[in-house]
Motif scaffolding. Sequence first.
Motif, PDB file in Angstrom:
ATOM      1  N   GLU A  13       0.837  -1.201   0.000  1.00 19.65           N
ATOM      2  CA  GLU A  13       0.000   0.000   0.000  1.00 19.65           C
ATOM      3  C   GLU A  13       0.873   1.252   0.000  1.00 19.65           C
ATOM      4  OE1 GLU A  13      -2.546  -0.349   3.400  1.00 19.65           O
ATOM      5  OE2 GLU A  13      -3.595  -2.096   2.572  1.00 19.65           O
ATOM      6  N   LEU A  14       1.949   1.229   0.799  1.00 15.01           N
ATOM      7  CA  LEU A  14       2.872   2.357   0.819  1.00 15.01           C
ATOM      8  C   LEU A  14       3.478   2.580  -0.559  1.00 15.01           C
ATOM      9  CD1 LEU A  14       4.607   4.558   2.219  1.00 15.01           C
ATOM     10  CD2 LEU A  14       6.249   2.734   2.709  1.00 15.01           C
ATOM     11  N   VAL A  15       3.921   1.516  -1.197  1.00 16.46           N
ATOM     12  CA  VAL A  15       4.538   1.632  -2.519  1.00 16.46           C
ATOM     13  C   VAL A  15       3.542   2.209  -3.533  1.00 16.46           C
ATOM     14  CG1 VAL A  15       5.488   0.303  -4.454  1.00 16.46           C
ATOM     15  CG2 VAL A  15       6.263  -0.154  -2.114  1.00 16.46           C
ATOM     16  N   TYR A  65       2.943   5.896  -2.665  1.00 14.91           N
ATOM     17  CA  TYR A  65       4.140   6.677  -2.992  1.00 14.91           C
ATOM     18  C   TYR A  65       4.252   6.857  -4.508  1.00 14.91           C
ATOM     19  CZ  TYR A  65       8.962   8.209  -3.237  1.00 14.91           C
ATOM     20  OH  TYR A  65      10.094   8.929  -3.492  1.00 14.91           O
ATOM     21  N   ALA A  66       4.037   5.789  -5.248  1.00 19.72           N
ATOM     22  CA  ALA A  66       4.084   5.892  -6.714  1.00 19.72           C
ATOM     23  C   ALA A  66       2.985   6.832  -7.214  1.00 19.72           C
ATOM     24  CB  ALA A  66       3.939   4.512  -7.342  1.00 19.72           C
ATOM     25  N   GLY A  67       1.817   6.784  -6.588  1.00 15.39           N
ATOM     26  CA  GLY A  67       0.745   7.706  -6.956  1.00 15.39           C
ATOM     27  C   GLY A  67       1.133   9.151  -6.699  1.00 15.39           C
ATOM     28  N   ALA A  68       1.807   9.407  -5.582  1.00 12.73           N
ATOM     29  CA  ALA A  68       2.275  10.762  -5.283  1.00 12.73           C
ATOM     30  C   ALA A  68       3.283  11.221  -6.325  1.00 12.73           C
ATOM     31  CB  ALA A  68       2.891  10.813  -3.885  1.00 12.73           C
ATOM     32  N   VAL A 128       3.093  19.501  -3.979  1.00 11.68           N
ATOM     33  CA  VAL A 128       2.233  18.358  -4.313  1.00 11.68           C
ATOM     34  C   VAL A 128       2.946  17.049  -3.972  1.00 11.68           C
ATOM     35  CG1 VAL A 128       1.204  17.089  -6.250  1.00 11.68           C
ATOM     36  CG2 VAL A 128       0.848  19.555  -6.046  1.00 11.68           C
ATOM     37  N   LEU A 129       4.217  16.945  -4.332  1.00 12.62           N
ATOM     38  CA  LEU A 129       4.984  15.736  -4.003  1.00 12.62           C
ATOM     39  C   LEU A 129       5.119  15.566  -2.496  1.00 12.62           C
ATOM     40  CD1 LEU A 129       7.787  15.898  -6.680  1.00 12.62           C
ATOM     41  CD2 LEU A 129       6.153  14.050  -6.387  1.00 12.62           C
ATOM     42  N   TYR A 130       5.400  16.641  -1.799  1.00 12.01           N
ATOM     43  CA  TYR A 130       5.580  16.575  -0.348  1.00 12.01           C
ATOM     44  C   TYR A 130       4.301  16.109   0.342  1.00 12.01           C
ATOM     45  CZ  TYR A 130       6.637  18.018   4.410  1.00 12.01           C
ATOM     46  OH  TYR A 130       6.834  18.029   5.763  1.00 12.01           O
ATOM     47  N   ILE A 131       3.184  16.694  -0.045  1.00 12.50           N
ATOM     48  CA  ILE A 131       1.907  16.299   0.565  1.00 12.50           C
ATOM     49  C   ILE A 131       1.598  14.843   0.242  1.00 12.50           C
ATOM     50  CG2 ILE A 131      -0.593  16.667   0.446  1.00 12.50           C
ATOM     51  CD1 ILE A 131       0.041  19.683   0.199  1.00 12.50           C
ATOM     52  N   GLY A 132       1.839  14.430  -0.995  1.00 18.26           N
ATOM     53  CA  GLY A 132       1.581  13.035  -1.381  1.00 18.26           C
ATOM     54  C   GLY A 132       2.460  12.047  -0.635  1.00 18.26           C
ATOM     55  N   GLY A 152       1.450  11.956   2.994  1.00 18.32           N
ATOM     56  CA  GLY A 152       0.198  11.205   3.112  1.00 18.32           C
ATOM     57  C   GLY A 152       0.427   9.710   3.021  1.00 18.32           C
ATOM     58  N   ALA A 153       1.275   9.295   2.079  1.00 16.12           N
ATOM     59  CA  ALA A 153       1.579   7.870   1.939  1.00 16.12           C
ATOM     60  C   ALA A 153       2.273   7.332   3.187  1.00 16.12           C
ATOM     61  CB  ALA A 153       2.462   7.642   0.707  1.00 16.12           C
ATOM     62  N   THR A 154       3.197   8.100   3.726  1.00 18.78           N
ATOM     63  CA  THR A 154       3.915   7.666   4.927  1.00 18.78           C
ATOM     64  C   THR A 154       2.984   7.627   6.137  1.00 18.78           C
ATOM     65  OG1 THR A 154       5.898   8.681   3.998  1.00 18.78           O
ATOM     66  CG2 THR A 154       5.963   8.098   6.307  1.00 18.78           C
ATOM     67  N   ALA A 155       2.114   8.602   6.240  1.00 14.53           N
ATOM     68  CA  ALA A 155       1.151   8.604   7.360  1.00 14.53           C
ATOM     69  C   ALA A 155       0.193   7.418   7.238  1.00 14.53           C
ATOM     70  CB  ALA A 155       0.371   9.919   7.380  1.00 14.53           C
ATOM     71  N   TRP A 156      -0.244   7.121   6.028  1.00  9.02           N
ATOM     72  CA  TRP A 156      -1.112   5.948   5.805  1.00  9.02           C
ATOM     73  C   TRP A 156      -0.398   4.682   6.267  1.00  9.02           C
ATOM     74  CZ3 TRP A 156      -6.036   4.912   4.368  1.00  9.02           C
ATOM     75  CH2 TRP A 156      -6.319   3.607   3.981  1.00  9.02           C
TER      76      TRP A 156
END
Length: 157
Positions: free
Chosen positions: A79-81, A84-87, A129-133, A136-140
């Motif tokens: 899920e992280l990957v 992260y790829a989506g971000a 945008v990258l930072y927020i993404g 978000g991925a890391t928080a998830w």
Amino acid sequence: MGVFLLPWGRSRYEGGGEATAAAVWLALAAALVAAVVYVPEVCARAAPAGPDWLPGRARHAVARMRRDDHRACLRVLGELVVLYAGAQALGGLVAVFHPYVRDAPASVAGAGGHPWEFDYAAFAVQAVVLYIGVCGATAWYACRLRAQAIAARHHVR
């Protein structure tokens, strides 16, 4: 993504060449690995839960989960990957619609100037945008690990 905010991290033309680009990518890979390893401890400081999900114990809880339910840990890492790829894809999409590098006018490039112009505002938008993404991925990932640790504690013991 902070390494790409540095002038030498943006382009091999601006300060470095292939060795600098390799060092930047190596720093990014190290930051990603560090995030995967240490995010449980950060999460445990922000949202402690039970005896296992406390600062100093969260990484051990993740190691135990990895031994006991390897498939669930791989699913959370997957899920992280994906996130992260989506971000990264979202950041790339921003760069397509608002490129931060443009060819310099022929008069500037021909007069010995730089061959391209850098648009700092567009670069900042992409970086945000990258930072927020990525955050978000890391928080998830952290929240899913925490939920798995709490669920494992209640089901196993």
